[in-house]
Design a protein around this motif. Structure first.
Motif, mmCIF file in Angstrom:
data_model
loop_
_atom_site.group_PDB
_atom_site.id
_atom_site.type_symbol
_atom_site.label_atom_id
_atom_site.label_comp_id
_atom_site.label_asym_id
_atom_site.label_seq_id
_atom_site.Cartn_x
_atom_site.Cartn_y
_atom_site.Cartn_z
ATOM 1 N N LEU A 1 0.628 -1.204 -0.348
ATOM 2 C CA LEU A 1 -0.550 0.389 0.132
ATOM 3 C C LEU A 1 1.001 1.466 0.136
ATOM 4 O O LEU A 1 0.072 2.286 -0.262
ATOM 5 C CB LEU A 1 -0.735 0.225 1.458
ATOM 6 N N GLY A 2 2.244 1.419 0.703
ATOM 7 C CA GLY A 2 3.056 2.467 0.439
ATOM 8 C C GLY A 2 2.575 2.857 1.717
ATOM 9 O O GLY A 2 2.501 2.268 3.249
ATOM 10 N N PRO A 3 4.449 3.321 2.569
ATOM 11 C CA PRO A 3 4.542 4.400 3.005
ATOM 12 C C PRO A 3 3.609 4.915 4.559
ATOM 13 O O PRO A 3 2.752 5.527 3.244
ATOM 14 C CB PRO A 3 5.925 5.083 4.035
ATOM 15 N N PRO A 4 2.717 4.419 5.472
ATOM 16 C CA PRO A 4 1.585 5.148 5.513
ATOM 17 C C PRO A 4 1.601 6.680 6.423
ATOM 18 O O PRO A 4 2.957 7.049 7.325
ATOM 19 C CB PRO A 4 1.260 4.669 7.300
ATOM 20 N N SER A 5 0.603 7.450 5.928
ATOM 21 C CA SER A 5 0.455 8.494 6.622
ATOM 22 C C SER A 5 0.031 8.790 8.096
ATOM 23 O O SER A 5 -0.061 9.971 8.406
ATOM 24 C CB SER A 5 0.351 9.576 5.386
ATOM 25 N N VAL A 6 -1.102 7.790 8.473
ATOM 26 C CA VAL A 6 -1.649 7.756 9.500
ATOM 27 C C VAL A 6 -2.008 6.742 9.667
ATOM 28 O O VAL A 6 -1.665 5.450 9.385
ATOM 29 C CB VAL A 6 -3.146 8.093 8.513
ATOM 30 N N VAL A 7 -1.577 6.463 11.258
ATOM 31 C CA VAL A 7 -1.760 5.146 11.767
ATOM 32 C C VAL A 7 -2.460 5.789 12.969
ATOM 33 O O VAL A 7 -2.437 6.333 14.079
ATOM 34 C CB VAL A 7 -0.377 4.818 12.596
ATOM 35 N N VAL A 8 -3.424 5.155 13.118
ATOM 36 C CA VAL A 8 -4.797 4.918 14.247
ATOM 37 C C VAL A 8 -3.972 3.977 15.809
ATOM 38 O O VAL A 8 -5.028 2.523 15.558
ATOM 39 C CB VAL A 8 -5.556 5.205 14.038
ATOM 40 N N ALA A 9 -3.773 3.726 16.953
ATOM 41 C CA ALA A 9 -3.440 3.097 17.701
ATOM 42 C C ALA A 9 -4.847 2.379 18.438
ATOM 43 O O ALA A 9 -5.402 3.284 19.844
ATOM 44 C CB ALA A 9 -2.687 3.550 18.228
ATOM 45 N N ASN A 10 -6.093 2.205 18.176
ATOM 46 C CA ASN A 10 -7.664 2.008 18.299
ATOM 47 C C ASN A 10 -7.299 0.513 19.608
ATOM 48 O O ASN A 10 -8.371 0.181 19.455
ATOM 49 C CB ASN A 10 -8.378 1.800 16.930
ATOM 50 N N ALA A 11 -6.874 -0.140 18.575
ATOM 51 C CA ALA A 11 -6.598 -1.689 19.211
ATOM 52 C C ALA A 11 -6.554 -1.703 21.231
ATOM 53 O O ALA A 11 -6.246 -0.926 21.043
ATOM 54 C CB ALA A 11 -5.420 -2.710 19.444
ATOM 55 N N GLY A 12 -7.694 -2.070 21.331
ATOM 56 C CA GLY A 12 -7.920 -2.224 22.897
ATOM 57 C C GLY A 12 -9.269 -2.787 23.308
ATOM 58 O O GLY A 12 -9.806 -3.609 23.075
ATOM 59 N N VAL A 13 -9.078 -3.868 24.585
ATOM 60 C CA VAL A 13 -9.874 -4.514 25.397
ATOM 61 C C VAL A 13 -10.209 -3.914 27.288
ATOM 62 O O VAL A 13 -9.549 -3.110 26.896
ATOM 63 C CB VAL A 13 -9.211 -5.578 25.759
ATOM 64 N N ALA A 14 -11.000 -4.974 27.443
ATOM 65 C CA ALA A 14 -11.470 -4.416 29.028
ATOM 66 C C ALA A 14 -11.900 -5.315 29.587
ATOM 67 O O ALA A 14 -12.786 -6.070 29.231
ATOM 68 C CB ALA A 14 -12.765 -2.738 28.742
ATOM 69 N N GLU A 15 -11.657 -5.109 30.861
ATOM 70 C CA GLU A 15 -12.427 -6.507 31.897
ATOM 71 C C GLU A 15 -13.048 -5.223 33.029
ATOM 72 O O GLU A 15 -12.256 -4.134 32.929
ATOM 73 C CB GLU A 15 -11.494 -7.066 31.962
ATOM 74 N N GLY A 16 -13.688 -6.056 33.810
ATOM 75 C CA GLY A 16 -14.580 -4.815 34.727
ATOM 76 C C GLY A 16 -14.325 -6.403 36.393
ATOM 77 O O GLY A 16 -14.459 -6.952 35.891
ATOM 78 N N GLY A 17 -14.553 -5.299 37.196
ATOM 79 C CA GLY A 17 -14.892 -6.011 38.233
ATOM 80 C C GLY A 17 -13.941 -5.776 39.495
ATOM 81 O O GLY A 17 -13.237 -4.726 39.441
ATOM 82 N N PRO A 18 -13.809 -6.515 40.172
ATOM 83 C CA PRO A 18 -13.505 -5.625 41.781
ATOM 84 C C PRO A 18 -11.567 -6.485 41.571
ATOM 85 O O PRO A 18 -11.161 -7.006 41.082
ATOM 86 C CB PRO A 18 -13.684 -6.935 43.128
ATOM 87 N N PHE A 19 -10.684 -5.026 41.693
ATOM 88 C CA PHE A 19 -9.386 -5.762 41.323
ATOM 89 C C PHE A 19 -8.985 -6.619 42.223
ATOM 90 O O PHE A 19 -8.060 -7.640 41.593
ATOM 91 C CB PHE A 19 -8.823 -4.580 42.060
ATOM 92 N N SER A 20 -9.397 -6.986 43.753
ATOM 93 C CA SER A 20 -9.038 -7.679 44.758
ATOM 94 C C SER A 20 -9.648 -9.526 43.875
ATOM 95 O O SER A 20 -8.833 -10.081 44.523
ATOM 96 C CB SER A 20 -9.259 -8.112 45.905
ATOM 97 N N GLU A 21 -9.913 -10.000 43.008
ATOM 98 C CA GLU A 21 -10.620 -10.780 42.645
ATOM 99 C C GLU A 21 -10.042 -11.304 41.004
ATOM 100 O O GLU A 21 -10.557 -12.116 40.242
ATOM 101 C CB GLU A 21 -12.671 -10.603 42.717
ATOM 102 N N SER A 22 -9.371 -9.815 40.580
ATOM 103 C CA SER A 22 -9.478 -9.654 39.349
ATOM 104 C C SER A 22 -8.078 -11.133 39.184
ATOM 105 O O SER A 22 -7.305 -10.901 39.902
ATOM 106 C CB SER A 22 -9.084 -8.300 38.835
ATOM 107 N N ASP A 23 -8.694 -11.825 37.496
ATOM 108 C CA ASP A 23 -7.773 -12.782 37.452
ATOM 109 C C ASP A 23 -6.243 -11.745 37.011
ATOM 110 O O ASP A 23 -6.397 -10.968 36.290
ATOM 111 C CB ASP A 23 -8.239 -13.385 36.114
ATOM 112 N N PRO A 24 -4.527 -11.747 37.661
ATOM 113 C CA PRO A 24 -3.854 -11.310 37.070
ATOM 114 C C PRO A 24 -3.797 -11.515 35.322
ATOM 115 O O PRO A 24 -3.223 -10.276 35.370
ATOM 116 C CB PRO A 24 -2.662 -11.944 37.833
ATOM 117 N N ARG A 25 -4.268 -12.636 34.863
ATOM 118 C CA ARG A 25 -3.355 -12.467 33.592
ATOM 119 C C ARG A 25 -4.618 -11.476 33.059
ATOM 120 O O ARG A 25 -3.955 -11.130 31.629
ATOM 121 C CB ARG A 25 -3.652 -13.628 33.177
ATOM 122 N N VAL A 26 -5.096 -11.944 33.120
ATOM 123 C CA VAL A 26 -6.750 -10.920 32.391
ATOM 124 C C VAL A 26 -5.967 -9.963 32.373
ATOM 125 O O VAL A 26 -5.993 -8.282 31.655
ATOM 126 C CB VAL A 26 -7.962 -10.778 33.123
#
Length: 296
Positions: free
Chosen positions: A82-107
């Motif tokens: 496609l050729g060298p990029p002129s625009v790069v959008v860092a959009n990739a993202g994930v989320a999780e919720g819940g109490p920190f004390s009970e969260s899975d460390p890997r997640v």
């Protein structure tokens, strides 16, 4: 009178997290304005379906944004095709919720890896191209970058880190004529947000926000606002616009959130026990499946 051609016409744009949601909608808008778009995500078949719906030139690459070597290989192919990029959008993202004390460390760690480290790897991978094209890097952040909320510790920490990273990068590359923008967005109608509403802890979190702050915005509307900001090389873009005002009061937000949480969380917990959610939405489940395959 002829319609002015977009400054993005003929340019190459890279969008991470492009398999669905905001990333796919931004790819749609970018190609409609004449850009050649490189779609990056973890799900090859889903990316291909998005590519096939786009009105202009687009190609897709299945790669994990936290994989330095994989991103470097994808970047080399993007330049060749496609050729060298002129625009790069860092959009990739994930989320999780819940109490920190009970969260899975890997997640919990994975949220930070994708949202913060993945954004940094995306910038590092394409920065030489942006130097050559005097291009523009857009970091998709969040209201969570400005005001942290309970039960969303990984997401808030990662988005605040991504905001800080973008500020530092902007100052570092300004003399090279590379623009760096930060997109502050609120609730957007994606599968991640729809999935969040299935969990009482996150549904209540949104429900206790002021009415303007709990509104969910159509993904196409948010994408259009962000792509216009890319055209204009904005240092920041807010969707909705009133989010800009939160910058003026961000120092006061933590004690207010703490005061409300001290009052409301015990009441909510008494009616519905809090639980951790795991990674949210179809994208989160795909990421978790991909990470499990990699570990095995």
């Amino acid at each position: 009178m002829p319609v002015p051609r977009s400054p993005l016409h003929g340019r190459t744009a890279v969008v991470t997290g492009a398999a669905r949601g905001l990333g796919a909608a931004m790819a749609q808008d970018l190609t409609a304005r004449g850009a050649k778009v490189a779609l990056i995500g973890r799900e090859e078949s889903t990316l291909a379906r998005v590519r096939d719906t786009l009105p202009g030139a687009a190609r897709c690459w299945s790669v994990d944004v936290t994989d330095d070597e994989g991103m470097a290989r994808a970047a080399a192919e993007i330049r060749a095709v496609l050729g060298p990029p002129s625009v790069v959008v860092a959009n990739a993202g994930v989320a999780e919720g819940g109490p920190f004390s009970e969260s899975d460390p890997r997640v919990w760690r994975r949220v930070v890896e994708v949202n913060l480290i993945g954004s940094a790897i995306t910038a590092r991978t394409f920065l030489a191209d942006l130097f050559d094209t005097h291009g523009y890097f857009l970091q998709v952040a969040s209201l969570a970058s400005i005001g942290a909320a309970p039960m969303m510790s990984a997401y808030c920490a990662s988005k605040a880190g991504a905001e800080s990273f973008a500020h530092a990068l902007r100052a570092e590359v300004a003399h090279r004529r590379v623009g760096v923008g930060i997109a502050y967005i609120n609730w957007t109608d994606t599968d991640m947000i729809r999935d969040a509403d299935r969990y009482a802890v996150l549904r209540e979190l949104r429900g206790h926000m002021p009415p303007p702050a709990r509104k969910v915005y159509p993904v196409a509307q948010v994408a259009g606002r962000l792509v216009t900001a890319i055209e204009r090389r904005r240092p920041s873009v807010y969707m909705p616009r009133w989010l800009r005002a939160t910058q003026l009061v961000r120092a006061a937000m933590p004690p207010v959130v703490t005061m409300l949480s001290r009052r409301e969380l015990p009441r909510l917990a008494a009616s519905t026990p809090f639980e951790t959610t795991g990674l949210l939405g179809a994208g989160g489940r795909a990421d978790q499946a991909g990470s499990s395959t990699t570990r095995s």
